[in-house]
Design a protein around this motif. Structure first.
Motif, PDB file in Angstrom:
ATOM      1  N   GLN A  22     -43.163   7.818 -18.205  1.00  0.00           N
ATOM      2  CA  GLN A  22     -43.335   7.870 -16.757  1.00  0.00           C
ATOM      3  C   GLN A  22     -42.993   9.231 -16.162  1.00  0.00           C
ATOM      4  OE1 GLN A  22     -40.693   4.768 -15.579  1.00  0.00           O
ATOM      5  NE2 GLN A  22     -42.002   3.135 -16.330  1.00  0.00           N
ATOM      6  N   ASN A  23     -42.093   9.960 -16.806  1.00  0.00           N
ATOM      7  CA  ASN A  23     -41.513  11.153 -16.194  1.00  0.00           C
ATOM      8  C   ASN A  23     -42.201  12.441 -16.639  1.00  0.00           C
ATOM      9  OD1 ASN A  23     -39.173  10.006 -14.649  1.00  0.00           O
ATOM     10  ND2 ASN A  23     -38.708   9.196 -16.682  1.00  0.00           N
ATOM     11  N   SER A  24     -41.956  13.493 -15.859  1.00  0.00           N
ATOM     12  CA  SER A  24     -42.498  14.810 -16.211  1.00  0.00           C
ATOM     13  C   SER A  24     -41.672  15.474 -17.297  1.00  0.00           C
ATOM     14  CB  SER A  24     -42.543  15.710 -14.968  1.00  0.00           C
ATOM     15  OG  SER A  24     -41.237  15.860 -14.422  1.00  0.00           O
ATOM     16  N   PHE A  25     -40.499  14.889 -17.607  1.00  0.00           N
ATOM     17  CA  PHE A  25     -39.620  15.401 -18.656  1.00  0.00           C
ATOM     18  C   PHE A  25     -39.087  14.206 -19.428  1.00  0.00           C
ATOM     19  CE2 PHE A  25     -35.730  17.039 -20.532  1.00  0.00           C
ATOM     20  CZ  PHE A  25     -36.110  18.319 -20.942  1.00  0.00           C
ATOM     21  N   PRO A  26     -39.560  13.973 -20.660  1.00  0.00           N
ATOM     22  CA  PRO A  26     -39.165  12.768 -21.390  1.00  0.00           C
ATOM     23  C   PRO A  26     -37.734  12.820 -21.893  1.00  0.00           C
ATOM     24  CG  PRO A  26     -40.541  14.155 -22.758  1.00  0.00           C
ATOM     25  CD  PRO A  26     -40.522  14.801 -21.398  1.00  0.00           C
ATOM     26  N   GLY A  27     -37.157  11.635 -22.079  1.00  0.00           N
ATOM     27  CA  GLY A  27     -35.824  11.532 -22.658  1.00  0.00           C
ATOM     28  C   GLY A  27     -35.866  11.771 -24.153  1.00  0.00           C
ATOM     29  N   ILE A  28     -34.702  11.909 -24.742  1.00  0.00           N
ATOM     30  CA  ILE A  28     -34.613  12.260 -26.163  1.00  0.00           C
ATOM     31  C   ILE A  28     -35.207  11.178 -27.064  1.00  0.00           C
ATOM     32  CG2 ILE A  28     -32.252  11.343 -26.437  1.00  0.00           C
ATOM     33  CD1 ILE A  28     -31.769  13.797 -28.318  1.00  0.00           C
ATOM     34  N   THR A  29     -35.047   9.899 -26.694  1.00  0.00           N
ATOM     35  CA  THR A  29     -35.583   8.811 -27.525  1.00  0.00           C
ATOM     36  C   THR A  29     -37.099   8.902 -27.619  1.00  0.00           C
ATOM     37  OG1 THR A  29     -33.743   7.377 -26.893  1.00  0.00           O
ATOM     38  CG2 THR A  29     -35.669   6.312 -27.844  1.00  0.00           C
ATOM     39  N   ASN A  30     -37.758   9.081 -26.472  1.00  0.00           N
ATOM     40  CA  ASN A  30     -39.220   9.173 -26.486  1.00  0.00           C
ATOM     41  C   ASN A  30     -39.710  10.438 -27.182  1.00  0.00           C
ATOM     42  OD1 ASN A  30     -39.648   6.722 -25.335  1.00  0.00           O
ATOM     43  ND2 ASN A  30     -40.386   7.483 -23.361  1.00  0.00           N
ATOM     44  N   LYS A  31     -38.937  11.529 -27.072  1.00  0.00           N
ATOM     45  CA  LYS A  31     -39.328  12.749 -27.796  1.00  0.00           C
ATOM     46  C   LYS A  31     -39.353  12.494 -29.306  1.00  0.00           C
ATOM     47  CE  LYS A  31     -37.528  16.263 -24.606  1.00  0.00           C
ATOM     48  NZ  LYS A  31     -36.465  17.280 -24.460  1.00  0.00           N
ATOM     49  N   ILE A  32     -38.335  11.783 -29.794  1.00  0.00           N
ATOM     50  CA  ILE A  32     -38.261  11.479 -31.226  1.00  0.00           C
ATOM     51  C   ILE A  32     -39.382  10.517 -31.623  1.00  0.00           C
ATOM     52  CG2 ILE A  32     -36.866  10.362 -33.012  1.00  0.00           C
ATOM     53  CD1 ILE A  32     -34.379  11.372 -31.400  1.00  0.00           C
ATOM     54  N   LEU A  33     -39.526   9.432 -30.854  1.00  0.00           N
ATOM     55  CA  LEU A  33     -40.518   8.410 -31.189  1.00  0.00           C
ATOM     56  C   LEU A  33     -41.939   8.906 -30.987  1.00  0.00           C
ATOM     57  CD1 LEU A  33     -38.786   5.264 -29.653  1.00  0.00           C
ATOM     58  CD2 LEU A  33     -39.038   5.814 -32.072  1.00  0.00           C
ATOM     59  N   SER A  59     -41.913  -3.605 -24.393  1.00  0.00           N
ATOM     60  CA  SER A  59     -40.452  -3.497 -24.454  1.00  0.00           C
ATOM     61  C   SER A  59     -39.929  -2.470 -23.465  1.00  0.00           C
ATOM     62  CB  SER A  59     -40.014  -3.111 -25.871  1.00  0.00           C
ATOM     63  OG  SER A  59     -40.558  -1.857 -26.239  1.00  0.00           O
ATOM     64  N   GLY A  60     -38.761  -2.779 -22.899  1.00  0.00           N
ATOM     65  CA  GLY A  60     -38.111  -1.863 -21.967  1.00  0.00           C
ATOM     66  C   GLY A  60     -37.641  -2.575 -20.716  1.00  0.00           C
ATOM     67  N   GLY A  82     -36.443   1.688 -27.117  1.00  0.00           N
ATOM     68  CA  GLY A  82     -36.241   2.457 -28.342  1.00  0.00           C
ATOM     69  C   GLY A  82     -36.103   1.600 -29.589  1.00  0.00           C
ATOM     70  N   PRO A  83     -35.143   0.649 -29.632  1.00  0.00           N
ATOM     71  CA  PRO A  83     -34.985  -0.188 -30.828  1.00  0.00           C
ATOM     72  C   PRO A  83     -36.247  -0.977 -31.180  1.00  0.00           C
ATOM     73  CG  PRO A  83     -33.075  -0.402 -29.398  1.00  0.00           C
ATOM     74  CD  PRO A  83     -34.091   0.386 -28.632  1.00  0.00           C
ATOM     75  N   THR A  84     -36.960  -1.464 -30.158  1.00  0.00           N
ATOM     76  CA  THR A  84     -38.159  -2.269 -30.426  1.00  0.00           C
ATOM     77  C   THR A  84     -39.277  -1.404 -31.005  1.00  0.00           C
ATOM     78  OG1 THR A  84     -37.527  -3.642 -28.524  1.00  0.00           O
ATOM     79  CG2 THR A  84     -39.719  -3.979 -29.431  1.00  0.00           C
ATOM     80  N   LEU A  85     -39.500  -0.230 -30.412  1.00  0.00           N
ATOM     81  CA  LEU A  85     -40.516   0.672 -30.948  1.00  0.00           C
ATOM     82  C   LEU A  85     -40.165   1.098 -32.369  1.00  0.00           C
ATOM     83  CD1 LEU A  85     -41.347   3.017 -27.920  1.00  0.00           C
ATOM     84  CD2 LEU A  85     -42.957   1.527 -29.098  1.00  0.00           C
ATOM     85  N   TRP A  86     -38.892   1.450 -32.587  1.00  0.00           N
ATOM     86  CA  TRP A  86     -38.470   1.901 -33.915  1.00  0.00           C
ATOM     87  C   TRP A  86     -38.696   0.809 -34.958  1.00  0.00           C
ATOM     88  CZ3 TRP A  86     -37.602   6.170 -36.446  1.00  0.00           C
ATOM     89  CH2 TRP A  86     -36.902   6.135 -37.653  1.00  0.00           C
ATOM     90  N   ALA A  87     -38.312  -0.418 -34.608  1.00  0.00           N
ATOM     91  CA  ALA A  87     -38.501  -1.538 -35.539  1.00  0.00           C
ATOM     92  C   ALA A  87     -39.981  -1.765 -35.819  1.00  0.00           C
ATOM     93  CB  ALA A  87     -37.865  -2.804 -34.962  1.00  0.00           C
TER      94      ALA A  87
END
Length: 366
Positions: free
Chosen positions: A127-138, A10-11, A109-114
């Motif tokens: 992919q990044n050296s600094f993750p976004g908030i969604t990936n931090k939560i998940l 997903s993504g 995000g929605p697919t992983l959460w589900a």
């Protein structure tokens, strides 16, 4: 005989998410040819075209990101997220995957959460050296997190992290043998330096205006240009190119292996996948990180490369004034080009897709 695997990936949203996802899918199929793979993307985004073109099925969610330019558009975002999670649950129930993989982008995000709510094993490819908030939560809830950079323990549980690098398209290896053919493809001369400009699959406003501003200088210094503009600036770039015989303008470059092979210097944004490709191809590069991305992760990506003396950084706000002169300096400095090439190649991980595919297959337990 191994059991058949079923994987959801997903993504999407940009080439930086889509092409790695396709590379991972191909690596899984190479290891386990019987695997059934379903992509989940965002309706109206480029994955809905690129994924089927690569030979894979895709389902779409009605999801978008936070609008920073028009806050009124965000009023309906919570409703879109709820609808997307509901649709993702339906897709997951119908497909019954063994593993769900999130590669970033709106649909991830929605697919992983589900999937997590249904207790399906899940993996994030960050992919990044600094993750976004969604990936931090998940990241606290998924089973594994494949990362491209060291030091990600600051953001994710250390026991879940596997350093795999970022997957890239496989045709960008062995470029030296393609140079003559590449120059012929773009109708360029081999005795003059070639600048490749890539602002990502959707283009980049600052890069486009910086190159527009620098075209007279490039003509004066006999610099040839392969310019990926994105769709919004393409028509203007084509008109400009009529006055500069050494400029080749494209809204999207499908033969990126030829573009890299032909070039001596690259100007690029600092998306994670662009940087992964630059490491593989070993091109002397000037990075202009986009300031318009979540958590300013492009600047953090670029700094991680520049700190190893593997690329030059120019800030977005000064690019229009400075980029042209920096290109000329780098094009004329063979010693610096060789140094940047050596240092950036040392950062390359060439089997990232295979490493990630192996982790996904292991996670399935099949």
């Amino acid at each position: 005989m191994s059991q058949q695997l079923k994987i959801i990936i997903s993504g999407g949203g940009t080439g930086g998410h889509i092409f790695p996802a396709i590379a991972i899918a191909r690596a899984i199929k190479e290891m386990r040819p019987e695997t059934e793979i379903l992509f989940v993307g965002a309706i109206g985004r480029m994955e809905m075209e690129k994924v089927p073109a690569a030979g894979y099925k895709i389902e779409g969610l009605e999801i978008s990101g936070i609008s920073r330019s028009n806050m009124l558009k965000n009023i309906f975002l919570p409703l879109k997220i709820l609808k997307s999670v509901k649709k993702a649950k339906e897709i997951i129930s119908g497909f019954n995957p063994d593993v769900i993989v999130g590669v970033g982008g709106y649909a991830s995000g929605p697919t992983l959460w589900a999937g997590i709510r249904k207790h399906i094993p899940a993996l994030i490819q960050e992919q990044n050296s600094f993750p976004g908030i969604t990936n931090k939560i998940l990241g606290k809830r998924v089973n594994k997190i494949c990362v491209a950079y060291s030091g990600m323990e600051k953001y994710f549980p250390a026991e879940k992290i596997i350093v795999t690098g970022n997957p890239v398209r496989q045709d960008i290896t062995g470029l030296e043998a393609k140079r003559t053919e590449a120059l012929e493809y773009f109708k360029l001369k081999g005795d003059s330096k070639v600048l490749l400009v890539i602002g990502g699959s959707l283009g980049a406003r600052t890069l486009n205006h910086s190159i527009k501003n620098s075209l007279p200088l490039f003509a004066e210094k006999n610099i040839q240009v392969i310019w990926q503009t994105g769709k919004p600036f393409y028509n203007e770039a084509v008109e400009l190119a009529k006055n500069y015989p050494n400029v080749r303008a494209y809204d999207f470059i499908s033969k990126m292996d030829y573009a890299y092979a032909a070039s001596n210097v690259v100007v690029s944004r600092a998306g994670a996948i662009s940087l992964a490709e630059l490491c593989i191809v070993g091109k002397p590069s000037i990075l202009v990180p986009s300031p318009n991305v979540a958590e300013d992760h492009q600047t953090k990506n670029a700094v991680s490369i520049a700190n190893k003396n593997a690329a030059i950084i120019i800030k977005d706000e000064v690019a229009i004034q400075q980029l042209g002169n920096e290109v000329i300096k780098l094009a004329n400095d063979e010693g610096l080009r060789k140094s940047l090439q050596k240092n950036i190649q040392a950062l390359a991980i060439t089997d990232s897709a295979q490493r990630i595919a192996k982790e996904i297959i292991e996670l399935s337990g099949k």
